[in-house]
Write a protein that holds these residues in place. Structure first.
Motif, PDB file in Angstrom:
ATOM      1  N   ARG A  61      12.440   5.510   0.135  1.00 60.86           N
ATOM      2  CA  ARG A  61      12.948   4.853  -1.077  1.00 60.86           C
ATOM      3  C   ARG A  61      11.910   4.953  -2.199  1.00 60.86           C
ATOM      4  NH1 ARG A  61      13.499   0.474   2.655  1.00 60.86           N
ATOM      5  NH2 ARG A  61      15.636   0.124   3.391  1.00 60.86           N
ATOM      6  N   GLY A  62      12.325   4.568  -3.390  1.00 59.96           N
ATOM      7  CA  GLY A  62      11.409   4.367  -4.512  1.00 59.96           C
ATOM      8  C   GLY A  62      10.535   5.576  -4.819  1.00 59.96           C
ATOM      9  N   ILE A  63       9.260   5.308  -5.068  1.00 60.76           N
ATOM     10  CA  ILE A  63       8.316   6.360  -5.461  1.00 60.76           C
ATOM     11  C   ILE A  63       8.140   7.368  -4.325  1.00 60.76           C
ATOM     12  CG2 ILE A  63       5.881   6.790  -6.015  1.00 60.76           C
ATOM     13  CD1 ILE A  63       5.925   4.043  -7.520  1.00 60.76           C
TER      14      ILE A  63
ATOM     15  N   ASP B  36       9.533   6.695   7.163  1.00 60.60           N
ATOM     16  CA  ASP B  36      10.009   5.388   6.667  1.00 60.60           C
ATOM     17  C   ASP B  36      10.816   4.687   7.748  1.00 60.60           C
ATOM     18  OD1 ASP B  36      11.109   3.203   5.082  1.00 60.60           O
ATOM     19  OD2 ASP B  36      10.570   4.404   3.335  1.00 60.60           O
ATOM     20  N   PRO B  37      10.394   3.479   8.157  1.00 59.98           N
ATOM     21  CA  PRO B  37      11.212   2.731   9.113  1.00 59.98           C
ATOM     22  C   PRO B  37      12.371   1.998   8.444  1.00 59.98           C
ATOM     23  CG  PRO B  37       9.137   1.570   8.709  1.00 59.98           C
ATOM     24  CD  PRO B  37       9.091   2.845   7.889  1.00 59.98           C
ATOM     25  N   GLY B  38      12.450   2.057   7.109  1.00 58.91           N
ATOM     26  CA  GLY B  38      13.592   1.469   6.402  1.00 58.91           C
ATOM     27  C   GLY B  38      13.631  -0.046   6.423  1.00 58.91           C
TER      28      GLY B  38
ATOM     29  N   ILE C 150       5.010  -3.142   1.206  1.00 58.46           N
ATOM     30  CA  ILE C 150       5.832  -4.354   1.238  1.00 58.46           C
ATOM     31  C   ILE C 150       5.201  -5.355   0.277  1.00 58.46           C
ATOM     32  CG2 ILE C 150       6.562  -4.010   3.626  1.00 58.46           C
ATOM     33  CD1 ILE C 150       4.660  -6.413   4.346  1.00 58.46           C
TER      34      ILE C 150
ATOM     35  N   THR D 262      -2.168   5.132  -2.623  1.00 54.33           N
ATOM     36  CA  THR D 262      -1.410   4.484  -3.699  1.00 54.33           C
ATOM     37  C   THR D 262      -1.950   3.082  -3.920  1.00 54.33           C
ATOM     38  OG1 THR D 262       0.510   5.725  -2.915  1.00 54.33           O
ATOM     39  CG2 THR D 262       0.917   4.007  -4.542  1.00 54.33           C
TER      40      THR D 262
ATOM     41  N   SER E 102      -2.634  -0.075  -7.245  1.00 53.78           N
ATOM     42  CA  SER E 102      -1.830  -0.786  -8.235  1.00 53.78           C
ATOM     43  C   SER E 102      -2.746  -1.404  -9.278  1.00 53.78           C
ATOM     44  CB  SER E 102      -1.023  -1.885  -7.534  1.00 53.78           C
ATOM     45  OG  SER E 102      -0.389  -2.705  -8.486  1.00 53.78           O
TER      46      SER E 102
ATOM     47  N   PRO F 231       0.552   3.615  -9.697  1.00 53.58           N
ATOM     48  CA  PRO F 231       1.773   3.603 -10.511  1.00 53.58           C
ATOM     49  C   PRO F 231       1.885   2.298 -11.303  1.00 53.58           C
ATOM     50  CG  PRO F 231       2.255   3.954  -8.168  1.00 53.58           C
ATOM     51  CD  PRO F 231       0.847   3.501  -8.269  1.00 53.58           C
ATOM     52  N   SER F 232       2.654   2.357 -12.364  1.00 58.39           N
ATOM     53  CA  SER F 232       2.866   1.143 -13.154  1.00 58.39           C
ATOM     54  C   SER F 232       4.251   1.201 -13.768  1.00 58.39           C
ATOM     55  CB  SER F 232       1.810   1.080 -14.249  1.00 58.39           C
ATOM     56  OG  SER F 232       2.017  -0.033 -15.064  1.00 58.39           O
TER      57      SER F 232
ATOM     58  N   ARG G 138      12.848  -1.010  -6.165  1.00 53.91           N
ATOM     59  CA  ARG G 138      13.260  -2.370  -5.783  1.00 53.91           C
ATOM     60  C   ARG G 138      12.090  -3.353  -5.906  1.00 53.91           C
ATOM     61  NH1 ARG G 138      13.868  -2.217   0.833  1.00 53.91           N
ATOM     62  NH2 ARG G 138      11.714  -1.710   1.266  1.00 53.91           N
TER      63      ARG G 138
HETATM   64  N1  LIG Z   1       7.037   0.488  -8.497  1.00 58.24           N
HETATM   65  C1  LIG Z   1       5.931   0.293  -9.213  1.00 58.24           C
HETATM   66  O1  LIG Z   1       5.944   0.181 -10.441  1.00 58.24           O
HETATM   67  C2  LIG Z   1       4.602   0.193  -8.505  1.00 58.24           C
HETATM   68  C3  LIG Z   1       3.522  -0.363  -9.219  1.00 58.24           C
HETATM   69  C4  LIG Z   1       2.284  -0.395  -8.598  1.00 58.24           C
HETATM   70  C5  LIG Z   1       2.115   0.116  -7.318  1.00 58.24           C
HETATM   71  N2  LIG Z   1       3.199   0.605  -6.649  1.00 58.24           N
HETATM   72  C6  LIG Z   1       2.972   1.138  -5.314  1.00 58.24           C
HETATM   73  O2  LIG Z   1       3.742   2.329  -5.162  1.00 58.24           O
HETATM   74  C7  LIG Z   1       4.115   2.472  -3.789  1.00 58.24           C
HETATM   75  C8  LIG Z   1       5.620   2.647  -3.651  1.00 58.24           C
HETATM   76  O3  LIG Z   1       6.250   1.450  -4.081  1.00 58.24           O
HETATM   77  P1  LIG Z   1       7.793   1.389  -4.443  1.00 58.24           P
HETATM   78  O4  LIG Z   1       7.886   0.601  -5.676  1.00 58.24           O
HETATM   79  O5  LIG Z   1       8.382   2.737  -4.394  1.00 58.24           O
HETATM   80  O6  LIG Z   1       8.347   0.494  -3.218  1.00 58.24           O
HETATM   81  P2  LIG Z   1       9.740   0.573  -2.390  1.00 58.24           P
HETATM   82  O7  LIG Z   1       9.930  -0.757  -1.744  1.00 58.24           O
HETATM   83  O8  LIG Z   1      10.822   1.101  -3.230  1.00 58.24           O
HETATM   84  O9  LIG Z   1       9.420   1.650  -1.247  1.00 58.24           O
HETATM   85  C9  LIG Z   1       8.467   1.388  -0.261  1.00 58.24           C
HETATM   86  C10 LIG Z   1       8.920   2.026   1.040  1.00 58.24           C
HETATM   87  O10 LIG Z   1       7.896   1.766   2.024  1.00 58.24           O
HETATM   88  C11 LIG Z   1       8.540   1.559   3.261  1.00 58.24           C
HETATM   89  N3  LIG Z   1       7.684   0.809   4.186  1.00 58.24           N
HETATM   90  C12 LIG Z   1       7.435  -0.520   4.189  1.00 58.24           C
HETATM   91  N4  LIG Z   1       6.672  -0.870   5.239  1.00 58.24           N
HETATM   92  C13 LIG Z   1       6.404   0.283   5.915  1.00 58.24           C
HETATM   93  C14 LIG Z   1       5.658   0.586   7.071  1.00 58.24           C
HETATM   94  N5  LIG Z   1       5.058  -0.408   7.763  1.00 58.24           N
HETATM   95  N6  LIG Z   1       5.566   1.862   7.476  1.00 58.24           N
HETATM   96  C15 LIG Z   1       6.177   2.862   6.781  1.00 58.24           C
HETATM   97  N7  LIG Z   1       6.916   2.626   5.670  1.00 58.24           N
HETATM   98  C16 LIG Z   1       7.040   1.362   5.236  1.00 58.24           C
HETATM   99  C17 LIG Z   1       9.805   0.777   2.905  1.00 58.24           C
HETATM  100  O11 LIG Z   1      10.796   0.880   3.927  1.00 58.24           O
HETATM  101  C18 LIG Z   1      10.211   1.429   1.587  1.00 58.24           C
HETATM  102  O12 LIG Z   1      11.205   2.422   1.770  1.00 58.24           O
HETATM  103  C19 LIG Z   1       3.567   1.250  -3.076  1.00 58.24           C
HETATM  104  O13 LIG Z   1       2.318   1.537  -2.486  1.00 58.24           O
HETATM  105  C20 LIG Z   1       3.424   0.240  -4.181  1.00 58.24           C
HETATM  106  O14 LIG Z   1       2.493  -0.771  -3.872  1.00 58.24           O
HETATM  107  C21 LIG Z   1       4.438   0.643  -7.209  1.00 58.24           C
END
Ligand SMILES: NC(=O)c1ccc[n+]([C@@H]2O[C@H](COP(=O)([O-])OP(=O)(O)OC[C@H]3O[C@@H](n4cnc5c(N)ncnc54)[C@H](O)[C@@H]3O)[C@@H](O)[C@H]2O)c1
Length: 322
Positions: free
Chosen positions: A16-18, A37-39, A102, A152, A154, A198-199, A204
């Motif tokens: 999901r996501g990034i 990804d364990p979802g 998470i 990754t 923040s 990322p920012s 989600r």
């Molecule tokens: N979205 C942003 O603006 C933002 C900002 C700063 C940092 N980040 C960082 O970017 C990264 C991605 O974040 P995102 O926003 O895409 O989050 P997201 O929740 O959309 O995706 C995270 C994914 O990680 C998976 N995951 C969770 N626990 C896990 C585990 N134990 N083992 C394997 N996979 C696992 C989840 O199932 C999920 O699909 C993260 O490290 C987050 O801290 C994101």
């Protein structure tokens, strides 16, 4: 010809996501991808094996190479299996992207031990575990070169205090420290270790964050999570000169972060300070206000009077009975 042709990449949290965007972009640039990804839910509970498989299937449908893996990054043996999956499926491993995440937001006075441990486990231990098994593989391989780890982090923990996110901010600051330690240690095995920060990427995890607008129709989207994927790919590409660096990504703006650096200092010759002397000497230190600094950081999305807006948000968060 793609910038990642022939590279084998393991990407955690790639369902999901990034992470999903990284998997899709890496594959479009020619990488063979292990989609881990364990979802789980945003809080890290439950699980859906279909999440990783859906991304792997999407890559294969577009003509790329990908396999799914549903191991948990906090599981020591699971981290080893991810590395083995890459080698068994594609014969090698060139890139690890530690992205899994998470969140368990809670004011410090209400945060439980489990909420702290769970977040540290996924971000900090998970990054360590996967990197460690990959590094073992590269060391044992003996002749590896131009390998890359992309962690990754923040703004929370590096540039901002992470209000009601003490667990997350501490974990991310730890990952930044681990990045520089690994960069020095793993250089001898031909491995570069950097991080993206990322920012304001629309996932989600950022739902409801002030300044996150709806998806624009058809126009360029500066909040699209794929923008981080392009920077991660640059760090993962062979020949990238960077090592031990953290790149903040916001839209198409990429900023090299400087990390902690020494500021003003005071010294006394030949004898320990008394408390009174040191207190007096330290009046020369600038008085910094972390709240004002955080407000300045997110100022654009908070608008005029951003310090007051942030103060009001903090008050609301801290008086929330959760
Ligand atoms: N979205 C942003 O603006 C933002 C900002 C700063 C940092 N980040 C960082 O970017 C990264 C991605 O974040 P995102 O926003 O895409 O989050 P997201 O929740 O959309 O995706 C995270 C994914 O990680 C998976 N995951 C969770 N626990 C896990 C585990 N134990 N083992 C394997 N996979 C696992 C989840 O199932 C999920 O699909 C993260 O490290 C987050 O801290 C994101």
């Amino acid at each position: 010809m793609g910038s990642l042709d022939g590279r084998v990449a393991l990407i955690t949290g790639a369902g999901r996501g990034i992470g999903r965007q990284e998997a899709l972009f890496f594959a479009s640039e020619g990488a063979k991808v292990v989609v881990n990804d364990p979802g789980v839910t945003p809080e890290g509970t439950g699980g859906d094996p279909g999440v990783a498989e859906a991304v792997a299937r999407e890559i294969r449908a577009a003509g790329g190479d990908a396999v799914a893996n549903t191991d948990d990054v906090t599981d020591w043996d699971g981290a080893r299996r991810m590395v083995e999956t890459a080698v068994e499926a594609f014969g090698d491993l060139h890139v690890v992207v530690n992205n899994a995440a998470i969140q368990r937001r809670r004011a410090l006075v209400n945060m439980t031990e489990d909420e702290f441990d769970a977040v540290l486990a996924v971000h900090l231990k998970g990054t360590f575990a996967v990197t460690r098994w990959a590094a073992r593989h590269w060391r044992d391989q003996g002749n590896s070169s131009d390998r890359a780890v992309v962690n990754t982090v923040s703004a929370s923990g590096l540039l901002m205090p992470g209000i009601t996110q003490g667990n997350y901010a501490a974990a991310k600051a730890g990952v930044a420290a681990l990045t520089t330690a690994c960069a020095v240690e793993l250089a001898r095995y031909g491995v570069r270790v950097n991080a993206v920060s990322p920012s304001m990427a629309r996932t989600r995890l950022t739902e409801g964050v002030p300044g996150m607008s709806d998806t624009p129709d058809g126009t360029f989207d500066p909040l699209h999570p794929a923008l981080t994927a392009h920077v991660a790919a640059c760090l993962a590409a062979p020949g990238c000169p960077l090592n031990g660096q953290v790149l903040a990504v916001r839209g198409t703006s990429v900023t090299l972060l400087n990390g902690w650096s020494a500021g003003k200092s005071v010294t006394k010759d030949g004898a320990p300070w008394t408390v009174t002397e040191l207190s007096e000497a330290m009046t020369a230190f600038p008085r910094r206000d972390p709240l004002a600094e955080a407000a300045a950081m997110v100022g654009g999305s908070l608008g005029e009077g951003n310090r007051d807006t942030l103060l009001a948000m903090v008050d609301t968060m801290l008086t929330d009975p959760r």
